[in-house]
Design a protein around this motif. Structure first.
Motif, PDB file in Angstrom:
ATOM      1  N   LEU A 118       1.801  11.525  -4.360  1.00 50.33           N
ATOM      2  CA  LEU A 118       2.830  11.218  -3.365  1.00 50.33           C
ATOM      3  C   LEU A 118       3.715  12.442  -3.128  1.00 50.33           C
ATOM      4  O   LEU A 118       3.838  13.300  -4.000  1.00 50.33           O
ATOM      5  N   PRO A 119       4.351  12.531  -1.967  1.00 45.34           N
ATOM      6  CA  PRO A 119       5.113  13.755  -1.635  1.00 45.34           C
ATOM      7  C   PRO A 119       6.379  13.954  -2.456  1.00 45.34           C
ATOM      8  O   PRO A 119       6.820  15.093  -2.643  1.00 45.34           O
ATOM      9  N   ASP A 120       6.993  12.874  -2.960  1.00 42.52           N
ATOM     10  CA  ASP A 120       8.271  13.027  -3.646  1.00 42.52           C
ATOM     11  C   ASP A 120       8.183  12.878  -5.157  1.00 42.52           C
ATOM     12  O   ASP A 120       9.079  13.314  -5.882  1.00 42.52           O
ATOM     13  N   MET A 121       7.121  12.253  -5.656  1.00 42.49           N
ATOM     14  CA  MET A 121       6.952  12.099  -7.101  1.00 42.49           C
ATOM     15  C   MET A 121       5.500  11.762  -7.399  1.00 42.49           C
ATOM     16  O   MET A 121       4.756  11.348  -6.509  1.00 42.49           O
ATOM     17  N   ASP A 122       5.107  11.951  -8.644  1.00 44.13           N
ATOM     18  CA  ASP A 122       3.758  11.566  -9.049  1.00 44.13           C
ATOM     19  C   ASP A 122       3.681  10.049  -9.121  1.00 44.13           C
ATOM     20  O   ASP A 122       4.644   9.381  -9.525  1.00 44.13           O
ATOM     21  N   ALA A 179       4.239   1.865   2.282  1.00 43.34           N
ATOM     22  CA  ALA A 179       5.209   2.868   1.842  1.00 43.34           C
ATOM     23  C   ALA A 179       4.483   4.199   1.751  1.00 43.34           C
ATOM     24  O   ALA A 179       3.314   4.253   1.369  1.00 43.34           O
ATOM     25  N   ALA A 180       5.193   5.292   2.100  1.00 44.68           N
ATOM     26  CA  ALA A 180       4.573   6.617   2.100  1.00 44.68           C
ATOM     27  C   ALA A 180       5.089   7.504   0.975  1.00 44.68           C
ATOM     28  O   ALA A 180       4.545   8.585   0.752  1.00 44.68           O
ATOM     29  N   GLY A 205       7.187   7.571  -3.184  1.00 44.93           N
ATOM     30  CA  GLY A 205       7.522   6.806  -4.367  1.00 44.93           C
ATOM     31  C   GLY A 205       8.831   6.062  -4.220  1.00 44.93           C
ATOM     32  O   GLY A 205       8.954   4.910  -4.650  1.00 44.93           O
ATOM     33  N   ALA A 206       9.815   6.707  -3.608  1.00 42.50           N
ATOM     34  CA  ALA A 206      11.112   6.057  -3.416  1.00 42.50           C
ATOM     35  C   ALA A 206      10.985   4.822  -2.528  1.00 42.50           C
ATOM     36  O   ALA A 206      11.565   3.764  -2.813  1.00 42.50           O
ATOM     37  N   GLN A 207      10.241   4.953  -1.428  1.00 43.51           N
ATOM     38  CA  GLN A 207      10.019   3.803  -0.552  1.00 43.51           C
ATOM     39  C   GLN A 207       9.284   2.686  -1.294  1.00 43.51           C
ATOM     40  O   GLN A 207       9.579   1.500  -1.114  1.00 43.51           O
ATOM     41  N   ALA A 208       8.339   3.075  -2.145  1.00 43.27           N
ATOM     42  CA  ALA A 208       7.572   2.080  -2.897  1.00 43.27           C
ATOM     43  C   ALA A 208       8.477   1.287  -3.830  1.00 43.27           C
ATOM     44  O   ALA A 208       8.402   0.049  -3.891  1.00 43.27           O
ATOM     45  N   LEU A 209       9.317   1.975  -4.577  1.00 42.24           N
ATOM     46  CA  LEU A 209      10.200   1.289  -5.525  1.00 42.24           C
ATOM     47  C   LEU A 209      11.189   0.383  -4.806  1.00 42.24           C
ATOM     48  O   LEU A 209      11.499  -0.714  -5.291  1.00 42.24           O
ATOM     49  N   LYS A 210      11.656   0.811  -3.630  1.00 47.44           N
ATOM     50  CA  LYS A 210      12.557  -0.043  -2.849  1.00 47.44           C
ATOM     51  C   LYS A 210      11.823  -1.295  -2.364  1.00 47.44           C
ATOM     52  O   LYS A 210      12.352  -2.418  -2.459  1.00 47.44           O
ATOM     53  N   ALA A 211      10.590  -1.114  -1.866  1.00 39.34           N
ATOM     54  CA  ALA A 211       9.815  -2.262  -1.388  1.00 39.34           C
ATOM     55  C   ALA A 211       9.490  -3.212  -2.529  1.00 39.34           C
ATOM     56  O   ALA A 211       9.493  -4.436  -2.360  1.00 39.34           O
ATOM     57  N   LEU A 212       9.216  -2.663  -3.694  1.00 38.11           N
ATOM     58  CA  LEU A 212       8.920  -3.504  -4.867  1.00 38.11           C
ATOM     59  C   LEU A 212      10.126  -4.364  -5.230  1.00 38.11           C
ATOM     60  O   LEU A 212       9.988  -5.529  -5.595  1.00 38.11           O
ATOM     61  N   ALA A 213      11.292  -3.787  -5.119  1.00 33.87           N
ATOM     62  CA  ALA A 213      12.506  -4.513  -5.494  1.00 33.87           C
ATOM     63  C   ALA A 213      12.930  -5.532  -4.448  1.00 33.87           C
ATOM     64  O   ALA A 213      13.523  -6.561  -4.786  1.00 33.87           O
ATOM     65  N   THR A 214      12.619  -5.276  -3.173  1.00 41.65           N
ATOM     66  CA  THR A 214      13.153  -6.128  -2.105  1.00 41.65           C
ATOM     67  C   THR A 214      12.126  -7.075  -1.478  1.00 41.65           C
ATOM     68  O   THR A 214      12.511  -8.098  -0.912  1.00 41.65           O
ATOM     69  N   GLN A 215      10.820  -6.746  -1.584  1.00 43.08           N
ATOM     70  CA  GLN A 215       9.820  -7.545  -0.875  1.00 43.08           C
ATOM     71  C   GLN A 215       8.828  -8.259  -1.783  1.00 43.08           C
ATOM     72  O   GLN A 215       7.958  -8.985  -1.306  1.00 43.08           O
ATOM     73  N   VAL A 241       0.859  -1.181   0.000  1.00 46.09           N
ATOM     74  CA  VAL A 241       0.000   0.000   0.000  1.00 46.09           C
ATOM     75  C   VAL A 241       0.896   1.232   0.000  1.00 46.09           C
ATOM     76  O   VAL A 241       1.666   1.453   0.937  1.00 46.09           O
ATOM     77  N   VAL A 242       0.785   2.032  -1.072  1.00 46.26           N
ATOM     78  CA  VAL A 242       1.621   3.224  -1.216  1.00 46.26           C
ATOM     79  C   VAL A 242       0.723   4.451  -1.088  1.00 46.26           C
ATOM     80  O   VAL A 242      -0.021   4.795  -2.010  1.00 46.26           O
ATOM     81  N   ASP A 243       0.781   5.106   0.072  1.00 48.62           N
ATOM     82  CA  ASP A 243      -0.076   6.257   0.342  1.00 48.62           C
ATOM     83  C   ASP A 243       0.533   7.048   1.492  1.00 48.62           C
ATOM     84  O   ASP A 243       0.967   6.458   2.481  1.00 48.62           O
ATOM     85  N   ASP A 244       0.566   8.373   1.353  1.00 47.19           N
ATOM     86  CA  ASP A 244       1.174   9.184   2.419  1.00 47.19           C
ATOM     87  C   ASP A 244       0.156   9.684   3.434  1.00 47.19           C
ATOM     88  O   ASP A 244       0.525  10.449   4.333  1.00 47.19           O
ATOM     89  N   GLU A 245      -1.110   9.265   3.308  1.00 50.29           N
ATOM     90  CA  GLU A 245      -2.124   9.657   4.284  1.00 50.29           C
ATOM     91  C   GLU A 245      -2.174   8.616   5.404  1.00 50.29           C
ATOM     92  O   GLU A 245      -2.584   7.479   5.180  1.00 50.29           O
TER      93      GLU A 245
END
Length: 229
Positions: free
Chosen positions: A57-61, A33-34, A36-46, A8-12
């Motif tokens: 998202l706060p850091d990217m669309d 993940a809150a 985009g960067a956290q999301a991409l890392k989680a996608l790659a590792t989990q 779940v990728v959401d900053d709320e």
């Protein structure tokens, strides 16, 4: 038994607080993940089985996340966003998202969309020889379409259109994707052309073309081939 894993990728924080217990109760393992960067890392590792992605998202669309992800993964992506503009939905779907749900939303609708996306992924990996729904059977190997055992006579373009929808069964396919895939890049904006062919196709495959159950309209966005189960 390993539970399907959902990222779940959401900053709320309130969305995360609501979704984690609700999805856990529905039988899913939830990771969060809150950004985009956290999301991409989680996608790659989990290695999640499905992603629920907010576009704001706060850091990217969120569309940037989809574009980056689709370079190396076909994991199902379900957009969950307060953005209700059709252009936003279309852009996300054209980049490779599988479906979308608008905020505010009901958990019943969300879990139904999750099940559909996971079933589609399983079907895609299995590469089924037959696609069946509501008495309709599509045989891609023999280029044959039947309803309750009776052969339906489709034109080549009608068949190509149906097969494209069937290969993405359960997912929204945008107008532009349908037009450019079946008729070529020069026809990417010919919406009237597409509506005519969809109407012709429904006359042949639906039990009642005035109340279509197989090829369903997603207003302003595209079409979805509905699958049983």
């Amino acid at each position: 038994m390993t539970l399907p894993r959902i990222l779940v990728v959401d900053d709320e924080p309130q969305i995360q607080r609501f979704l984690k217990p609700a999805l856990s109760a529905a039988g899913y393992e939830v990771i969060e993940a809150a950004t985009g960067a956290q999301a991409l890392k989680a996608l790659a590792t989990q290695a999640p089985d499905l992603v629920i992605l907010d576009l704001g998202l706060p850091d990217m669309d969120g569309k940037e996340v989809i574009a980056s992800l689709r370079g190396w993964s076909q994991v199902p992506v379900l957009i969950l966003s307060a953005r209700d503009r059709e252009s936003e939905k279309i852009a996300a779907l054209d980049l490779g998202a599988d479906d979308y749900v608008e905020k505010p939303f009901g958990i019943g609708e969300l879990t139904a969309r999750i099940r559909t996306a996971l079933r589609h992924r399983a079907r895609s990996e299995a590469v089924p020889s037959l696609i069946e729904t509501d008495g309709l059977c599509i045989d891609p190997v023999r280029r044959l379409v039947t309803r309750n055992g009776e052969t339906l006579h489709l034109t080549p373009k009608e068949y190509d259109l149906l097969l494209l929808l069937a290969r993405h069964a359960g997912r929204v396919v945008t107008h532009r994707t349908l037009l450019t895939s079946v008729w070529g890049l020069a026809h990417g904006e010919d919406l009237h052309y597409l509506r005519v062919f969809i109407g012709q196709l429904r006359q042949k495959i639906e039990r009642d073309a005035t109340r279509p159950q197989i090829v369903r309209t997603e207003p302003g966005v595209g079409y979805r081939l509905w699958v049983d189960g």
